[in-house]
Design a protein around this motif. Structure first.
Motif: not given
Length: 197
Positions: A70-82, A126-142
């Motif tokens: 995942l790091h190689n794909h994004t070039g970033s740590e999870p905390a640096e990404l949405s 940390p890659w799957f964290d959805t803290t702060g998102l609404g229920a609908s967004a969390r459900g879609l990401l999951t």
């Protein structure tokens, strides 16, 4: 040298697991792993003093590899990404990664040994964290993540693999896009579509 030997041991254990005809009932012993790695049993036990330590090492190594992909794909740590960028990365990686039955066995073994789950939580949580998102967004990401999970597990086991992983990836990414679209905008589009109908 120590890290090289540890890596050789872990690869030997994974290769032994891969050599089984079925995931169910896979067992590996310290003796068989030592032999496959070209070591004596005491030589292996210097690095992994018992079977549990070896399994913990295997799971930690596998979870770290997923983090690295995942790091190689994004070039970033999870905390640096949405959350959306992180989930897009997981969908892309999980639907293109080279995986095997041994990968599935290492992952699924955590179901039966809770101590093994800590590495997965630590590296992938940390890659799957959805803290702060609404229920609908969390459900879609999951849902998008579950699509990606199913894709790589199906590929790894050979049980009902997808005819076209690119299509699975496209639909899963569309779920991430939907999650990122503000709910007010989504509601307006739905209302407009209803009026036009």
């Amino acid at each position: 040298m120590v890290n090289d030997t540890r890596a050789r041991i872990l690869q030997a254990a994974k290769t032994l697991a891969e050599s089984h005809d079925a995931i169910q009932g896979v067992t590996i012993s310290l003796e068989s792993v030592a032999q496959a790695a070209g070591l004596t049993k005491p030589g292996l036990m210097y690095h992994f003093p018992n079977k549990e330590a070896l399994m913990l090492g295997l799971v930690d190594h596998a979870a770290q590899q997923w983090h690295q992909r995942l790091h190689n794909h994004t070039g970033s740590e999870p905390a640096e990404l949405s959350a959306f960028e992180r989930h897009r990365a997981y969908v892309c990686v999980a639907t293109t990664a080279e995986v095997s039955r041994a990968d599935y066995w290492i992952f699924s073994d955590a179901l039966y040994h809770p101590t093994l789950a800590a590495s997965w939580d630590g590296y992938l949580g940390p890659w799957f964290d959805t803290t702060g998102l609404g229920a609908s967004a969390r459900g879609l990401l999951t849902t998008a993540r579950f699509c990606a999970d199913g894709a790589w597990m199906s590929e790894a086991t050979g049980v009902f693999p997808a005819d076209d992983l690119a299509e699975v990836r496209r639909h899963a990414l569309a779920l991430v896009d939907s999650a990122e679209t503000p709910q007010e905008e989504t509601s307006q589009k739905e209302t407009t579509q209803e009026v036009e109908a």
